[in-house]
Design an enzyme around this catalytic site. Sequence first.
Site, PDB file in Angstrom:
ATOM      1  N   ARG A 191      -9.753   0.501   8.498  1.00 33.01           N
ATOM      2  CA  ARG A 191      -9.254  -0.951   8.757  1.00 33.01           C
ATOM      3  C   ARG A 191     -10.257  -1.728   9.374  1.00 33.01           C
ATOM      4  O   ARG A 191     -10.203  -2.874  10.152  1.00 33.01           O
ATOM      5  CB  ARG A 191      -7.859  -0.905   9.659  1.00 33.01           C
ATOM      6  CG  ARG A 191      -6.804  -0.926   8.752  1.00 33.01           C
ATOM      7  CD  ARG A 191      -5.529  -0.724   9.635  1.00 33.01           C
ATOM      8  NE  ARG A 191      -4.243  -1.570   9.261  1.00 33.01           N
ATOM      9  CZ  ARG A 191      -3.331  -0.975   8.725  1.00 33.01           C
ATOM     10  NH1 ARG A 191      -3.334   0.277   8.285  1.00 33.01           N
ATOM     11  NH2 ARG A 191      -2.322  -1.506   8.483  1.00 33.01           N
ATOM     12  N   LYS A 219       0.734  -0.993  -0.052  1.00 33.51           N
ATOM     13  CA  LYS A 219       0.012  -0.119   0.085  1.00 33.51           C
ATOM     14  C   LYS A 219       0.740   1.274  -0.057  1.00 33.51           C
ATOM     15  O   LYS A 219       0.750   2.313  -0.775  1.00 33.51           O
ATOM     16  CB  LYS A 219      -0.949   0.150   0.996  1.00 33.51           C
ATOM     17  CG  LYS A 219      -1.986  -1.193   1.165  1.00 33.51           C
ATOM     18  CD  LYS A 219      -2.876  -1.249   2.357  1.00 33.51           C
ATOM     19  CE  LYS A 219      -2.140  -1.081   3.951  1.00 33.51           C
ATOM     20  NZ  LYS A 219      -1.508  -2.352   4.210  1.00 33.51           N
ATOM     21  N   ARG A 260      11.748  -5.708   5.444  1.00 35.81           N
ATOM     22  CA  ARG A 260      11.869  -4.249   5.687  1.00 35.81           C
ATOM     23  C   ARG A 260      12.555  -4.195   7.066  1.00 35.81           C
ATOM     24  O   ARG A 260      13.006  -2.909   7.186  1.00 35.81           O
ATOM     25  CB  ARG A 260      10.429  -3.832   5.607  1.00 35.81           C
ATOM     26  CG  ARG A 260      10.357  -2.257   5.675  1.00 35.81           C
ATOM     27  CD  ARG A 260       8.920  -1.943   5.386  1.00 35.81           C
ATOM     28  NE  ARG A 260       7.994  -2.072   6.306  1.00 35.81           N
ATOM     29  CZ  ARG A 260       6.681  -1.966   6.483  1.00 35.81           C
ATOM     30  NH1 ARG A 260       6.451  -1.154   5.186  1.00 35.81           N
ATOM     31  NH2 ARG A 260       5.974  -2.125   7.200  1.00 35.81           N
ATOM     32  N   ARG A 283      11.687  -0.226  12.507  1.00 37.83           N
ATOM     33  CA  ARG A 283      10.194  -0.182  13.004  1.00 37.83           C
ATOM     34  C   ARG A 283       9.918  -1.318  14.022  1.00 37.83           C
ATOM     35  O   ARG A 283      10.358  -2.550  13.477  1.00 37.83           O
ATOM     36  CB  ARG A 283       9.056  -0.346  11.718  1.00 37.83           C
ATOM     37  CG  ARG A 283       8.678   1.014  11.164  1.00 37.83           C
ATOM     38  CD  ARG A 283       7.714   0.942   9.976  1.00 37.83           C
ATOM     39  NE  ARG A 283       6.654   0.300  10.276  1.00 37.83           N
ATOM     40  CZ  ARG A 283       5.565   0.287   9.538  1.00 37.83           C
ATOM     41  NH1 ARG A 283       5.543   0.817   8.153  1.00 37.83           N
ATOM     42  NH2 ARG A 283       4.407  -0.546   9.550  1.00 37.83           N
ATOM     43  N   ARG A 310      -0.172  -8.899  13.401  1.00 39.09           N
ATOM     44  CA  ARG A 310      -0.578  -8.012  12.547  1.00 39.09           C
ATOM     45  C   ARG A 310      -1.628  -8.770  11.531  1.00 39.09           C
ATOM     46  O   ARG A 310      -2.571  -8.040  11.139  1.00 39.09           O
ATOM     47  CB  ARG A 310       0.527  -7.017  11.642  1.00 39.09           C
ATOM     48  CG  ARG A 310       0.962  -6.265  12.645  1.00 39.09           C
ATOM     49  CD  ARG A 310       2.366  -5.580  12.453  1.00 39.09           C
ATOM     50  NE  ARG A 310       2.159  -4.772  11.039  1.00 39.09           N
ATOM     51  CZ  ARG A 310       3.425  -4.505  10.378  1.00 39.09           C
ATOM     52  NH1 ARG A 310       4.419  -4.877  10.641  1.00 39.09           N
ATOM     53  NH2 ARG A 310       3.162  -3.737   9.265  1.00 39.09           N
TER      54      ARG A 310
HETATM   55  P1  B4P Z   1       4.026  -1.812   2.068  1.00 40.50           P
HETATM   56  O1  B4P Z   1       3.380  -3.113   1.587  1.00 40.50           O
HETATM   57  O2  B4P Z   1       4.320  -0.676   1.197  1.00 40.50           O
HETATM   58  O3  B4P Z   1       3.669  -1.517   3.682  1.00 40.50           O
HETATM   59  P2  B4P Z   1       2.217  -1.193   3.953  1.00 40.50           P
HETATM   60  O4  B4P Z   1       1.159  -2.268   3.612  1.00 40.50           O
HETATM   61  O5  B4P Z   1       2.018   0.260   3.333  1.00 40.50           O
HETATM   62  O6  B4P Z   1       2.304  -1.169   5.655  1.00 40.50           O
HETATM   63  P3  B4P Z   1       1.579  -1.596   6.713  1.00 40.50           P
HETATM   64  O7  B4P Z   1       0.226  -2.091   6.448  1.00 40.50           O
HETATM   65  O8  B4P Z   1       2.754  -2.555   7.266  1.00 40.50           O
HETATM   66  O9  B4P Z   1       1.716  -0.486   7.833  1.00 40.50           O
HETATM   67  P4  B4P Z   1       0.680   0.643   8.106  1.00 40.50           P
HETATM   68  O10 B4P Z   1       1.502   2.016   8.180  1.00 40.50           O
HETATM   69  O11 B4P Z   1      -0.427   1.132   7.241  1.00 40.50           O
HETATM   70  O12 B4P Z   1       5.589  -2.486   2.167  1.00 40.50           O
HETATM   71  C1  B4P Z   1       6.052  -3.594   2.756  1.00 40.50           C
HETATM   72  C2  B4P Z   1       7.155  -3.964   2.190  1.00 40.50           C
HETATM   73  O13 B4P Z   1       7.172  -4.881   1.018  1.00 40.50           O
HETATM   74  C3  B4P Z   1       8.226  -2.908   2.064  1.00 40.50           C
HETATM   75  O14 B4P Z   1       9.537  -3.123   2.559  1.00 40.50           O
HETATM   76  C4  B4P Z   1       8.200  -2.757   0.506  1.00 40.50           C
HETATM   77  O15 B4P Z   1       9.466  -2.460  -0.143  1.00 40.50           O
HETATM   78  C5  B4P Z   1       8.076  -4.165   0.000  1.00 40.50           C
HETATM   79  N1  B4P Z   1       7.311  -4.644  -1.475  1.00 40.50           N
HETATM   80  C6  B4P Z   1       6.266  -3.761  -1.709  1.00 40.50           C
HETATM   81  N2  B4P Z   1       5.704  -4.094  -2.938  1.00 40.50           N
HETATM   82  C7  B4P Z   1       6.740  -5.223  -3.186  1.00 40.50           C
HETATM   83  C8  B4P Z   1       6.686  -6.114  -4.180  1.00 40.50           C
HETATM   84  N3  B4P Z   1       5.783  -5.926  -5.367  1.00 40.50           N
HETATM   85  N4  B4P Z   1       7.664  -7.087  -4.014  1.00 40.50           N
HETATM   86  C9  B4P Z   1       8.372  -7.156  -3.224  1.00 40.50           C
HETATM   87  N5  B4P Z   1       8.395  -6.386  -2.323  1.00 40.50           N
HETATM   88  C10 B4P Z   1       7.554  -5.403  -2.182  1.00 40.50           C
HETATM   89  O16 B4P Z   1       0.291   0.397   9.595  1.00 40.50           O
HETATM   90  C11 B4P Z   1       0.975   0.090  10.815  1.00 40.50           C
HETATM   91  C12 B4P Z   1       0.196   0.031  11.958  1.00 40.50           C
HETATM   92  O17 B4P Z   1      -0.265   1.274  12.392  1.00 40.50           O
HETATM   93  C13 B4P Z   1      -0.642  -1.136  11.923  1.00 40.50           C
HETATM   94  O18 B4P Z   1      -0.350  -2.322  12.336  1.00 40.50           O
HETATM   95  C14 B4P Z   1      -1.909  -0.516  13.121  1.00 40.50           C
HETATM   96  O19 B4P Z   1      -1.092  -0.802  14.279  1.00 40.50           O
HETATM   97  C15 B4P Z   1      -1.827   0.972  12.995  1.00 40.50           C
HETATM   98  N6  B4P Z   1      -2.416   1.454  11.982  1.00 40.50           N
HETATM   99  C16 B4P Z   1      -2.505   2.088  10.917  1.00 40.50           C
HETATM  100  N7  B4P Z   1      -3.738   2.535  10.357  1.00 40.50           N
HETATM  101  C17 B4P Z   1      -4.564   2.261  11.347  1.00 40.50           C
HETATM  102  C18 B4P Z   1      -5.938   2.014  11.274  1.00 40.50           C
HETATM  103  N8  B4P Z   1      -6.561   2.624  10.216  1.00 40.50           N
HETATM  104  N9  B4P Z   1      -6.721   1.372  12.267  1.00 40.50           N
HETATM  105  C19 B4P Z   1      -5.965   1.108  13.395  1.00 40.50           C
HETATM  106  N10 B4P Z   1      -4.623   0.790  13.423  1.00 40.50           N
HETATM  107  C20 B4P Z   1      -4.066   1.403  12.246  1.00 40.50           C
END
Ligand code: B4P
Length: 193
Positions: A89, A14, A128, A134, A146
Amino acid sequence: MFNLILFGPPGSGKGTQSERLISRYGLRHLSTGDLLRSEIAGQTPLGMAAKSFMDKGQLVPDEVVIEMISSALDNNPHAHGFLFDGFPRTTAQAEALDKLLSQKGTSISVVLALQVSEGELVKRLLNRGLTSGRSDDADETTIRARYGEYEKKTAAVAEYYKKYDKVVYIHGEGDVEEIFLSLSREIDLRDRA
Ligand code: B4P
């Protein structure tokens, strides 16, 4: 206004894809994860309360994130569209978002849902964690927690938007650029060239 939800489990890409999409489409990026991490960095009371949930791989309470999004919407009165990343979420967050947008005379245009297997998600997040600093990426137990939260509370959000025929599934494994093209195609189909 064009309002997009980029949906998917933790580690599905995302954040990665949001960066590319906002630069191509000029949407305002609202990531609740980024907003929460910036509260933690600023050591605000909200940040300190959120950290205790995030460190355990749990979702932060709905009231907290809904209030954050409500302020962010108010602070961007001239945006011509939003990209919601990591929000909503829970079904309660989705209902609250619909209400906030309808008060502004707009609504969600489409939900693009990235599909990635659990094994690949764990691999990506552990990887990551080697450099991100993190705490929620640091060990497999927290990463699996998670994913458990996603299955228990977040997967239902796709069902919620399916009722309104707004969900499009995108294969989220493989080349980042190809996934970006698949997402862009769906946006362009909805007249966002
Ligand atoms: P991404 O996949 O980009 O990470 P993300 O989904 O955006 O992050 P996430 O869901 O973990 O965290 P968030 O900040 O929303 O990247 C992951 C890795 O994969 C990276 O290293 C990237 O380089 C790699 N990657 C990406 N695409 C790839 C591909 N095609 N091939 C290979 N590698 C690839 O949330 C963090 C925490 O915040 C949650 O657990 C929760 O506690 C809290 N939170 C956030 N929003 C919330 C909400 N709305 N309600 C309640 N809690 C919330």
